[in-house]
Scaffold this active site. Structure first.
Site, mmCIF file in Angstrom:
data_model
loop_
_atom_site.group_PDB
_atom_site.id
_atom_site.type_symbol
_atom_site.label_atom_id
_atom_site.label_comp_id
_atom_site.label_asym_id
_atom_site.label_seq_id
_atom_site.Cartn_x
_atom_site.Cartn_y
_atom_site.Cartn_z
ATOM 1 N N GLU A 50 -8.750 0.585 2.407
ATOM 2 C CA GLU A 50 -7.558 0.454 2.562
ATOM 3 C C GLU A 50 -6.696 1.229 1.297
ATOM 4 O O GLU A 50 -7.372 1.330 0.145
ATOM 5 C CB GLU A 50 -7.037 -1.069 2.402
ATOM 6 C CG GLU A 50 -5.525 -1.190 2.345
ATOM 7 C CD GLU A 50 -5.249 -2.500 2.404
ATOM 8 O OE1 GLU A 50 -5.973 -3.528 2.417
ATOM 9 O OE2 GLU A 50 -3.982 -2.858 2.826
ATOM 10 N N CYS A 246 -3.458 -5.407 4.967
ATOM 11 C CA CYS A 246 -2.167 -5.458 5.163
ATOM 12 C C CYS A 246 -1.449 -4.258 5.107
ATOM 13 O O CYS A 246 -0.321 -4.184 5.843
ATOM 14 C CB CYS A 246 -1.574 -6.469 3.814
ATOM 15 S SG CYS A 246 -2.441 -7.765 3.788
ATOM 16 N N ASN A 377 -4.231 -7.072 11.851
ATOM 17 C CA ASN A 377 -5.117 -7.431 10.657
ATOM 18 C C ASN A 377 -5.244 -8.989 10.502
ATOM 19 O O ASN A 377 -5.939 -9.455 11.115
ATOM 20 C CB ASN A 377 -4.765 -6.616 9.504
ATOM 21 C CG ASN A 377 -5.378 -6.974 8.150
ATOM 22 O OD1 ASN A 377 -6.707 -7.019 8.260
ATOM 23 N ND2 ASN A 377 -4.627 -7.375 7.245
ATOM 24 N N GLU A 378 -4.457 -9.386 9.471
ATOM 25 C CA GLU A 378 -4.570 -10.934 9.188
ATOM 26 C C GLU A 378 -3.390 -11.631 9.886
ATOM 27 O O GLU A 378 -2.275 -11.801 9.341
ATOM 28 C CB GLU A 378 -4.462 -11.060 7.782
ATOM 29 C CG GLU A 378 -5.912 -11.132 7.187
ATOM 30 C CD GLU A 378 -5.774 -11.333 5.523
ATOM 31 O OE1 GLU A 378 -4.554 -11.423 4.982
ATOM 32 O OE2 GLU A 378 -6.764 -11.486 4.853
HETATM 33 O O1 AHR Z 1 -8.131 -6.537 0.671
HETATM 34 C C1 AHR Z 1 -6.772 -6.731 0.285
HETATM 35 C C2 AHR Z 1 -6.097 -7.590 1.346
HETATM 36 O O2 AHR Z 1 -6.528 -8.744 1.600
HETATM 37 C C3 AHR Z 1 -5.991 -6.785 2.626
HETATM 38 O O3 AHR Z 1 -4.894 -5.967 2.560
HETATM 39 C C4 AHR Z 1 -5.759 -8.038 3.434
HETATM 40 O O4 AHR Z 1 -6.028 -7.946 4.760
HETATM 41 C C5 AHR Z 1 -6.409 -9.435 2.861
HETATM 42 O O5 AHR Z 1 -5.129 -10.302 2.531
#
Ligand code: AHR
Length: 659
Positions: A50, A246, A377-378
């Site tokens: 990321e 994120c 993602n989340e």
């Molecule tokens: O890894 C950091 C963050 O943690 C990522 O962006 C997210 O998916 C999770 O909350």
């Protein structure tokens, strides 16, 4: 006088003591190499990338110039100008958004003869790192429609201003052209800068001012920082998940990751703010943007270069639920879905397709063999499942062979988590992505997490995890041995449950010591150096010693999960005829272990052994690596392996079972 015979028997005794401490009875384990429980997927251990902590711009992406095309909202951020007192030369930022939607701005440098030398200086990402006696490629777009008589010199300087590399660039007349030249350094610098020196009379327009190390990973143009990419390659990851995290979601939908803006000519990719720029009030990073020089094509290329399957995560019409939580209206979801379908075509389509042609034109006629695509993602609650369903239908109708990864939200358990599993079980994702950032103790307590998961249900992608240990002032301080050891213990549970867990990745991956927002992270770096954390070495030992089939390793007929603080897993490699045993001792004392092999007689050999062992709070820094695997050998023969596990240690044993 001591006799030779006595010396031999004393050394034999000493050897026994190294293998077993006399006082303690060994832990008796049974391994059944002939009874495979489940295949271990080639994708089992992978990496999560990321763009957080300067992981892309200022990190893996080897570009050294920050705000190279003046597209930051403050167009001169990262740039400074200097001239002699009373000088009247200027830099004017011109916006030509109508003719160039991606790269809208350029700098128009008006040079006056009485100014002497007019300098534009770029500070890089927390400085620029230069190696001594190394070549760098400088390039720049230039327009000179007025026939200005200007001389341009390019200098690389160190922190004190000493010139350590210099060249002059030809000033071309006419419309926009790209010039490119090589600069050699005479010295190194940790916090160097790039200087453009203008002398003469007239106006020159400049854009995409770029400086790359001449050698990038695999020498790819627009490439990656070689030391960082090599560290990723050394993990031999089964997959690369990108681009997040994120970042995929964005703080709001306009700030989401849109892959189409990250491919094609690098000059035309439209910059956006990086969401981590403003995410944490105590970690504001005002100069954090995404230039997308590292875009989807480059991610696919990286995955291919390191032999990993690409797993990309797409925005599913929802912005980060910790931020705006904005969602696109259901009747306006189609463009998002089209993006997903087009992306599969970009990765796998031939050159007769629109997006396959773009990939071909970018230099990769062969497909990237994309199999895995993550939708969201989340995300959590009904708004996710509603949108996910539409994606799933569209993707599987057009591409039935694609494996979709859906998400269980940000928590390891609880209402959102339970709801996700309940809803998704009625749908057809191939994998569900689970995340857990927890204290080390949680990882020990949850080493049996997957023992009772349904073997016939959807598979698990342990997509983001890391043990968060106690605070420490040094950036790398939370990546201590305690956290890595707990992860190793937990990972024995992932491997034992290879029937359920088919992919797993530590998160986040990369962090700049001076520009991080989140820790711990797997690899730390500054402008010239990088450091593997203890957690990195745990990942590496698991991934490099994966095996093809998990086999039972039992204590009293049950999996070894914390008996005497020891955790274990075993696998065979059917391709090489090897048995691989991983043993984690989280206690503060040595533990002797006797591994008894069921129906297996090992030929006499020196087995390979790797040991990671350190003090609980030891961690690696850029200056010093104190936690790293020690390679040893172990004499083995017959149906037993005897080994003493050091206090707080992780041991991998690899033996040949060839007759
Ligand atoms: O890894 C950091 C963050 O943690 C990522 O962006 C997210 O998916 C999770 O909350």
């Amino acid at each position: 006088m001591i006799s030779i015979k006595k010396i031999i028997s004393l050394s034999a005794l000493l050897f026994c003591c190294i293998q077993f401490s006399a006082a303690q009875q060994p832990l008796q384990l049974q391994v059944q190499p002939g009874k495979p429980i489940a295949p271990i997927q080639p994708t089992m251990w992978g990496i999560f990338f990321e763009d957080i902590n300067f992981a892309a711009d200022g990190g893996l992406y080897a570009e050294l110039v920050k705000n190279r095309s003046f597209e930051f909202p403050m167009p001169m951020m990262g740039w400074d100008d200097e001239e002699q007192k009373g000088g009247t030369s200027t830099t004017l930022i011109i916006n030509n958004a109508k003719t160039n939607t991606g790269n809208q701005r350029y700098a128009s440098v008006k040079v006056n003869p009485q100014s002497g030398v007019y300098q534009l200086i770029n500070e890089g990402f927390r400085g620029m790192g230069f190696q001594a006696n190394t070549s760098y490629t400088f390039s720049m777009w230039m327009q000179n429609t007025t026939g200005a008589a200007v001389k341009i010199t390019v200098q690389l300087v160190n922190a004190t201003g000493k010139v350590i590399g210099v060249t002059s660039v030809p000033v071309l007349k006419g419309a926009w052209k790209k010039i490119s030249t090589v600069i050699n350094t005479t010295d190194s610098a940790q916090k160097g800068k790039l200087k453009l020196l203008f002398e003469g009379n007239g106006t020159i327009d400049i854009d995409m001012v770029s400086l790359f190390p001449f050698h990038t990973f695999k020498d790819r143009p627009n490439g990656l920082r070689a030391d960082l990419a090599q560290k990723l390659a050394d993990l031999k990851p089964g997959f690369v998940r990108f681009p997040g995290g994120c970042i995929v979601e964005g703080r709001d939908l306009t700030n989401r990751y849109q892959w189409k803006a990250t491919v094609g000519n690098v000059e035309d990719r439209k910059l956006i703010m990086n969401r981590w720029n403003v995410e944490f009030k105590n970690k504001l990073t005002p100069d954090y943007y995404q230039s997308f020089g590292l875009g989807f094509y480059e991610y696919f290329q990286l995955a291919e270069d390191i032999g990993a399957a690409p797993l990309l995560i797409l925005n599913c019409g929802m912005a980060c639920q910790y931020n705006s939580g904005e969602v696109v209206a259901m009747d306006e979801l189609q463009p998002y879905i089209q993006d997903a379908l087009d992306l599969i075509e970009f990765a796998n389509g031939d050159s007769t397709t629109v997006w396959g042609k773009l990939r071909t034109d970018m230099g990769h006629p062969a497909p990237f063999h994309l199999q895995f695509i993550g939708v969201g993602n989340e995300q959590w609650e009904a708004q996710y499942f509603e949108r996910y369903k539409v994606f799933e239908k569209a993707i599987l109708t057009k591409y039935p062979g694609i494996k979709i990864v859906s998400g269980a939200g940000p928590y390891s358990r609880g209402d959102y988590f339970d709801m996700a599993w309940k809803e998704l079980k009625q749908l057809h994702p191939a994998l569900i992505d689970e995340h857990y950032y927890m204290p080390p103790k949680w990882f020990l307590d949850n080493a049996n997490r997957y023992d009772n998961y349904d073997r016939n249900s959807i598979k698990v992608f342990a997509g983001e995890y890391a043990a968060h240990s106690k605070d420490n002032a040094a950036p790398e301080g939370r990546n201590n041995w305690e956290s890595a050891l707990a992860e190793a213990a937990f990972m024995t549970g992932l491997e034992r449950n290879a029937a359920v867990v088919q992919m797993a990745s530590y998160a986040p991956l990369l962090a700049h010591v001076e520009a991080w927002q989140w820790r711990p992270d797997l690899i730390w770096f500054d402008n010239t150096r990088s450091a593997a954390t203890p957690n990195y070495y745990v990942q590496k030992l698991f991934s490099n010693n994966k095996g093809t089939d998990v086999v039972p390793i039992l204590y009293n007929n049950a999996p070894l999960i914390g008996k005497d603080s020891v955790y274990a897993t075993a696998a065979t490699d059917q391709k090489t005829n090897e048995l691989i045993i991983k043993l984690v001792n989280v206690s503060s004392k040595e533990i002797p272990v006797m591994v008894n092999l069921d129906k297996t007689n090992l030929p006499k050999q020196q087995a390979a052994l790797w040991i990671l062992q350190a003090d609980k709070y030891a961690f690696n820094t850029l200056d010093k690596e104190v936690v790293a695997p020690q390679a040893k050998t172990l004499d083995v023969k017959g149906s037993r392996i005897e080994v003493t596990l050091g206090a707080a240690s992780f041991t991998v044993i690899r033996v040949s079972t060839k007759k």
